[in-house]
Design an enzyme around this catalytic site. Structure first.
Site, short mmCIF file in Angstrom:
data_model
loop_
_atom_site.label_atom_id
_atom_site.label_comp_id
_atom_site.label_asym_id
_atom_site.label_seq_id
_atom_site.Cartn_x
_atom_site.Cartn_y
_atom_site.Cartn_z
N ASP A 1 1.05 -1.17 0.11
CA ASP A 1 0.12 -0.12 -0.03
C ASP A 1 0.96 1.46 0.06
O ASP A 1 1.71 1.45 0.97
CB ASP A 1 -0.78 0.07 1.09
N ASP B 1 -1.92 -1.29 -4.00
CA ASP B 1 -2.09 -0.65 -4.98
C ASP B 1 -1.24 -0.89 -5.93
O ASP B 1 -0.22 -1.71 -5.73
CB ASP B 1 -2.56 1.01 -4.74
N ASP C 1 -6.64 -10.72 -15.18
CA ASP C 1 -7.65 -11.76 -14.87
C ASP C 1 -8.88 -11.46 -15.60
O ASP C 1 -9.36 -10.27 -15.38
CB ASP C 1 -7.87 -11.70 -13.55
N ASP D 1 -11.39 -16.35 -15.67
CA ASP D 1 -11.79 -16.83 -14.47
C ASP D 1 -13.15 -17.68 -14.71
O ASP D 1 -13.71 -17.36 -15.68
CB ASP D 1 -12.36 -15.40 -13.51
N GLU E 1 -9.25 -21.13 -16.04
CA GLU E 1 -9.65 -21.71 -14.71
C GLU E 1 -10.62 -22.59 -15.13
O GLU E 1 -11.75 -22.33 -15.23
CB GLU E 1 -10.12 -20.64 -13.47
N HIS F 1 -5.07 -17.51 -4.66
CA HIS F 1 -5.76 -16.57 -3.69
C HIS F 1 -7.09 -17.40 -3.14
O HIS F 1 -7.86 -16.65 -2.20
CB HIS F 1 -6.29 -15.27 -4.36
N ASP F 2 -7.45 -18.48 -3.66
CA ASP F 2 -8.42 -19.04 -3.10
C ASP F 2 -8.18 -20.78 -2.10
O ASP F 2 -9.14 -21.30 -1.86
CB ASP F 2 -9.31 -19.87 -4.42
C1 NOJ Z 1 -12.76 -17.86 -9.22
C2 NOJ Z 1 -11.61 -17.05 -8.53
O1 NOJ Z 1 -10.52 -17.48 -8.64
C3 NOJ Z 1 -12.45 -16.62 -7.12
O2 NOJ Z 1 -11.65 -16.03 -6.26
C4 NOJ Z 1 -13.70 -15.88 -7.29
O3 NOJ Z 1 -14.44 -15.69 -6.31
C5 NOJ Z 1 -14.76 -16.77 -8.25
N1 NOJ Z 1 -13.89 -17.28 -9.50
C6 NOJ Z 1 -15.53 -16.04 -8.76
O4 NOJ Z 1 -15.21 -14.93 -9.96
#
Ligand code: NOJ
Length: 590
Positions: free
Chosen positions: A59, A67, A136, A238, A294, A367-368
């Site tokens: 940041d 940012d 993305d 995505d 993805e 990130h998931d």
């Molecule tokens: C997959 C992404 O990696 C995730 O972070 C997101 O919440 C969902 N798709 C919805 O876009």
């Protein structure tokens, strides 16, 4: 060669040697690639990608949110990991219900991240370091605050009326189908204004776009081209397996709520590849970029239709190796036990499937996902050792490795005391579902501790100062309590740190073409402690052995007879046994 000394005043002796070495290396390498695959590798097959979650990276405004300038200011960190591309999770304008995966303008920058000039500067500064920016694309759905949806929801006759998936209620007023959204709760939301339901695979604030409508597809392609014109190096795409909707019919209920997971009904349904071939033709074909989709719902045996010359993307993220505890159709709150042999065979399956045709991304975090140290190792594993084991596997497999921010520092999961501390929208949905399913509050929280996406989203730890150097303000998510030891500065100064190991492996990968262009073969497939595999190019062969267990692991007799150990994550002699959580790389003497 003789002409080089004539111009040597332009170079120091050291750079002269490295230029010559570089030329020889290039020659050897290009021959080697041609040897391995018949075609030279593309830039993105020879590099490593670093994934940034911008909100948590650095940041510079002091508002507690990372940012674009924060990224530009830290590009050397990424260069020093030998990464040639950055995948930026969404930085477009967004109400941030799902932290940017709910986009309200596909051609802008969210003000909390900066502006377009900051983005252009980032591309330029990254380019100076040979790093390309990968965007993305979130094209399955937009935000409900996108002007397209605001118009679409007004009535059934406006110009954008058919841009989303609208359906009438069933005669009893209930939703058109019993599908459960991925974040929990029904996948249909009633719209008073229009007197119809709309479909959302994820949150109600993320309505699904109608890909059947050619105008929608055209608008999306146009948005992607906008970023290509700015010089981006590719796209991560995505939730792309959900764009083709099947017939709208109820699924078999699979939970106490009487609903049926939308994923099983709508992922990778027939006809999807038609859309994707058009997408490729209209946007990506002929460009010097890479695409990675993805691809939830795409099994390893489907991969040839998705990647490679006849496929639609250069690579897809396939999740079987990170979803081992969700096998047999189990839902996330009833995780199943898994064994190392299952992880190994999932990895081997995707390595093999893409070997003949195509290429795969190699990843253990994003990130998931939970942090890999907590995901793939027994309870009680020393995080630093485990992180090095995973790094060794990541950077020696075939494919393009993806490092997720913090992974290179050995990040671990967080375990906050109540669900109220969590920001992640899906953690809240999952927590609710667990309680509805009859789990106790303690059990429901334990699931959140393991699965929450916030595990991967705590801010970057740059040094030991205020807020670990992430912000001068109040960080949007708490800094992990381990920041005094786990941070970039401390680790950069420690040759034994996880960061130093990543840097070392990054260089090692760059200079050992077996690791980019070589073939993959799994060794010791039955072993429940060791993951071992070789990478072979011509007459050169490297072997990785990684002990995932907390006990010494003996290598089979004669296994290393003809090999020299070239790297080892733990100190000590080579006595034919791996220490607990030790990874080694051997070179075969030929
Ligand atoms: C997959 C992404 O990696 C995730 O972070 C997101 O919440 C969902 N798709 C919805 O876009």
């Amino acid at each position: 060669m003789r002409i080089i000394p004539g111009v040597h005043h332009m170079f120091s002796a050291k750079s002269f040697v490295s230029v010559v070495t570089g030329l020889l290396l290039c020659l050897a390498v290009s021959t080697a690639w041609a040897e391995a695959s018949g075609a030279p590798l593309k830039w993105w097959q020879k590099t490593t990608v670093y994934q940034i979650y911008p909100k948590s990276f650095a940041d510079t405004f002091g508002n507690g949110i990372g940012d674009l300038r924060g990224i530009t200011g830290n590009l050397d960190h990424i260069r020093d990991l030998s990464c040639g591309a950055i995948w930026l999770t969404p930085v477009y304008p967004s109400p941030m219900v799902d932290n940017g995966y709910d986009i309200s303008d596909y051609k802008g920058i969210d003000p909390s991240y900066g502006n377009m000039e900051d983005f252009d500067t980032l591309i330029k500064e990254a380019g100076k370091r040979n790093i390309r920016i990968v965007m993305d694309l979130v094209f399955n759905h937009s935000s409900d605050q996108h002007s397209w949806f605001k118009e679409s929801r007004k009535n059934r006759v406006n110009p954008k009326a058919d841009w989303y998936i609208w359906r009438d209620a069933k005669p009893d007023g209930s939703a058109p189908t019993n599908w459960r959204s991925i974040f929990g709760g029904p996948a249909w939301t009633w719209c008073e204004e229009r007197q119809q339901y709309y479909l959302h695979t994820f949150a109600p604030q993320q309505p699904d776009l109608n890909w059947e409508n050619p105008e929608v597809r055209k608008a999306l392609y146009d948005a992607a081209r906008f970023w290509l014109d700015k010089g981006v190096g590719g796209f991560r795409i995505d939730a792309i397996t959900y764009i083709k909707k099947p017939e709208f019919r109820d699924g078999a209920p699979d939970g106490e709520d009487g609903l049926s997971a939308i994923h099983t009904m709508t992922a990778n349904t027939p006809g999807i590849l038609g859309f994707l071939h058009e997408f490729k033709r209209e946007v990506f074909a002929g460009r010097d970029i890479f695409t990675v989709g993805e691809a939830n719902g795409v099994a390893p045996e489907d991969l040839p239709k998705w990647v490679g010359a006849q496929g639609v993307f250069d690579m897809v993220f396939e999740f079987s190796h990170v979803n081992l505890h969700l096998k047999n159709g189990e839902v996330w709150c009833r995780p199943t036990e898994w064994k190392l042999t299952e992880l190994k065979s999932a990895l081997t399956a995707s390595q093999k499937m893409t070997a003949a045709n195509g290429w795969c991304p190699v990843f253990f975090e994003n990130h998931d996902q939970p942090r890999c140290v907590d995901h793939f190792f027994p309870k009680g594993a020393d995080p630093k050792k485990a992180a090095k084991v995973m790094a060794t596997v990541l950077l020696t497999l075939r494919g393009t490795p993806f490092i997720y921010e913090g992974q290179e520092l050995g990040y671990t999961n967080v375990a906050w005391p109540s669900i109220d501390h969590y920001n992640d929208i899906s953690s809240h949905g999952q927590h609710r579902t667990a309680l509805e399913e009859g789990f106790s509050p303690e059990e429901a929280l334990a699931f959140v501790h393991f699965f929450s996406r916030d595990n991967a989203r705590t801010p970057m730890q740059w040094h030991t100062g205020l807020n670990a150097g992430f912000t001068t303000g109040k960080p949007w998510l708490p800094i992990h309590s381990n920041y005094l030891t786990v941070n970039a500065l401390t680790e950069a100064n420690d040759p034994d740190s996880v960061l130093s190991w990543y840097r070392r492996l990054g260089k090692f990968r760059r200079y050992h073409k077996e690791l980019t262009a070589g073939t993959y073969e799994e060794l010791l497939p039955e072993d429940e402690q060791i993951y071992a595999f070789s990478r072979t190019l011509g007459n050169r062969r490297l072997v990785t052995v990684a002990n995932f267990s907390l006990r010494d692991a003996a290598l089979p007799r004669n296994f290393a007879d003809n090999m020299t150990r070239v790297l080892s994550s733990e100190p000590g002699g080579d006595d034919g046994s791996l220490r607990p959580l030790e990874a080694r790389i051997y070179r075969e003497k030929r």
